[in-house]
Design a protein around this motif. Structure first.
Motif, PDB file in Angstrom:
ATOM      1  N   ALA A 160       0.833  -1.207   0.000  1.00  0.00           N
ATOM      2  CA  ALA A 160       0.000   0.000   0.000  1.00  0.00           C
ATOM      3  C   ALA A 160       0.866   1.254   0.000  1.00  0.00           C
ATOM      4  CB  ALA A 160      -0.928  -0.009   1.214  1.00  0.00           C
ATOM      5  N   LEU A 161       1.903   1.273   0.843  1.00  0.00           N
ATOM      6  CA  LEU A 161       2.807   2.422   0.875  1.00  0.00           C
ATOM      7  C   LEU A 161       3.539   2.579  -0.455  1.00  0.00           C
ATOM      8  CD1 LEU A 161       4.318   2.030   4.454  1.00  0.00           C
ATOM      9  CD2 LEU A 161       2.666   3.736   3.686  1.00  0.00           C
ATOM     10  N   ALA A 162       3.944   1.444  -1.032  1.00  0.00           N
ATOM     11  CA  ALA A 162       4.618   1.502  -2.327  1.00  0.00           C
ATOM     12  C   ALA A 162       3.705   2.088  -3.393  1.00  0.00           C
ATOM     13  CB  ALA A 162       5.077   0.104  -2.730  1.00  0.00           C
ATOM     14  N   GLY A 163       2.442   1.662  -3.396  1.00  0.00           N
ATOM     15  CA  GLY A 163       1.490   2.194  -4.366  1.00  0.00           C
ATOM     16  C   GLY A 163       1.302   3.690  -4.230  1.00  0.00           C
ATOM     17  N   MET A 164       1.225   4.173  -2.978  1.00  0.00           N
ATOM     18  CA  MET A 164       1.082   5.614  -2.752  1.00  0.00           C
ATOM     19  C   MET A 164       2.305   6.366  -3.265  1.00  0.00           C
ATOM     20  SD  MET A 164      -0.529   5.544   1.103  1.00  0.00           S
ATOM     21  CE  MET A 164      -0.200   7.287   1.310  1.00  0.00           C
TER      22      MET A 164
END
Length: 410
Positions: A160-164
């Motif tokens: 999720a952090l990577a996607g953001m």
């Protein structure tokens, strides 16, 4: 007398190793997602290109796995791991630099990932073989459980952090997070003191002789042998399930990307729960019985996923299956690692770890394409049931073997 199950692992060298490993583990999730987005969005690649680059990442494990094990056993392990971390940082730094200059075609990216895989092969073999030098045998399960908990947190939040971040700065620049994580890991390990004797050159017997010695140790051992073979089978069926999951969830069940992402994140939550109880369960059930129960639990979990209905309950059922999968794997992994390291002499740690890891990865490479073809032929839901049944079969084979009585340190 064994120490209390709930006692934390307090060895200073292990604490630094834990931080180094946890930071680099978290960074890996950024590269995993960013590279795939980079291929499709910036480089205009196809699914086949994604497969090519992903396959290049694991190719060194197939080609050089057992050789890496011999080399690690011939060297002090901490310097190997530090070197691997710095090499990985440099290779990952090259990705955004080449992308910025327009010099990053698919084949160059695949080459970089193959080199990254080669460095990771050496680093993984050294890291796994180093743990028994950081903690005593009685603390091995707790040590691996603490590493698993950190990995579970990374699994739950990393994508999720990577996607953001990809949305904010782009896929190529996001890879810099992983480069930085390996750099930090290498620096931490530089300041980690470990008593490591230099292996004697006189003990060397030749590359192929030492490879055979490692293979004999793994596959002729009374309890380690059945465990290794069953684990290879489990990886085969797990790879089949992994190939089928996304098309099943999206095409057959109709889950949205958001619900699928939540379901996958629940596997990380389950892994944290399972790893938190791993040492306690291993002490009370015994390593062999716990691992067998956990392998059966993964089969049941994929069976639950296969039963996901085409209805409003789809997300709930799929999420429950993924959570159960995470719990089973989290409870099992620390006990598996502690057991196989506790029964293996120090001089064979590198070969044992590299042999098992390389064959496990070979199962993934074999099962992924064949599993996709099989699922296309028989259907996604039957493919998941087949994978679930295969995992239950590996658990049954272990139950009928001497491994059922295995315990860490015995």
């Amino acid at each position: 007398m064994r120490p209390p199950v709930g006692r934390a692992v307090v060895h200073p060298a292990f604490r630094r190793f834990w931080w180094a490993t946890s930071i680099s583990e978290a960074g890996t999730y950024f590269t995993t997602l960013a590279v795939q987005v980079l291929i499709v969005v910036q480089l205009g690649g196809s699914a086949a290109d994604v497969g090519l680059v992903n396959g290049a990442r694991w190719l060194p494990y197939l080609l050089f796995g057992v050789v890496a094990g011999v080399l690690v056993d011939r060297m002090r392990r901490r310097p190997v791991l530090i070197t691997a971390d710095f090499v990985r940082a440099g290779l990952l730094l090259a990705v955004p630099l080449l992308a910025w200059t327009g010099s990053l075609p698919i084949l160059v990216l695949a080459g970089l990932m193959a080199l990254l895989g080669l460095a990771s092969l050496a680093g993984d073999a050294a890291a796994q073989a180093l743990v028994p030098r950081l903690v005593p045998v009685d603390d091995l399960t707790r040590a691996h459980a603490s590493l698993d908990r950190a990995a579970a947190v990374a699994q739950a939040g990393g994508p999720a952090l990577a996607g953001m971040l990809i949305g904010l700065i782009g896929a190529a620049r996001t890879v810099l997070v992983d480069a930085a994580s390996y750099l930090v890991s290498g620096v931490l390990l530089l300041f980690t003191r470990v008593a490591e004797p230099v292996p004697e050159r006189a003990a060397r017997q030749g590359m192929w002789t030492e490879i055979r010695e490692g293979l004999r140790w793994v596959y002729r051992h009374r309890t380690l042998g059945p465990f290794a073979i069953a684990t290879h089978g489990w990886f085969l069926f797990s790879a089949l399930a992994g190939v089928v999951l996304v098309p099943f969830a999206v095409d057959t069940v109709g889950l949205s990307p958001l619900l699928l992402g939540i379901a996958l994140a629940l596997a990380g939550v389950g892994a944290f729960v399972g790893s938190s109880a791993a040492a306690w369960l291993g002490e009370r059930l015994g390593t062999g019985r716990l691992v067998i129960a956990a392998q059966a639990g993964t089969g049941i979990a994929w069976g639950v996923v296969a039963l996901t209905p085409v209805s409003g309950w789809a997300g709930v059922v799929a999420g429950a299956g993924q959570f159960l999968l995470g719990v089973a794997m989290g409870a099992s992994n620390a006990n598996e690692m502690a057991y196989r390291q506790s029964v293996t002499p120090d001089r064979l740690q590198g070969r044992m770890n590299a042999t098992m890891r390389s064959v496990n990865r070979a199962m993934i490479v074999i099962a992924a394409p064949l599993g996709g073809l099989l699922a296309d032929a028989i259907g996604y839901r039957p493919g998941l049931f087949l994978a679930a049944g295969g995992m239950l079969l590996t658990a049954l084979l272990l139950l009928l073997s001497p491994f059922r009585a295995a315990r860490v340190g015995e």
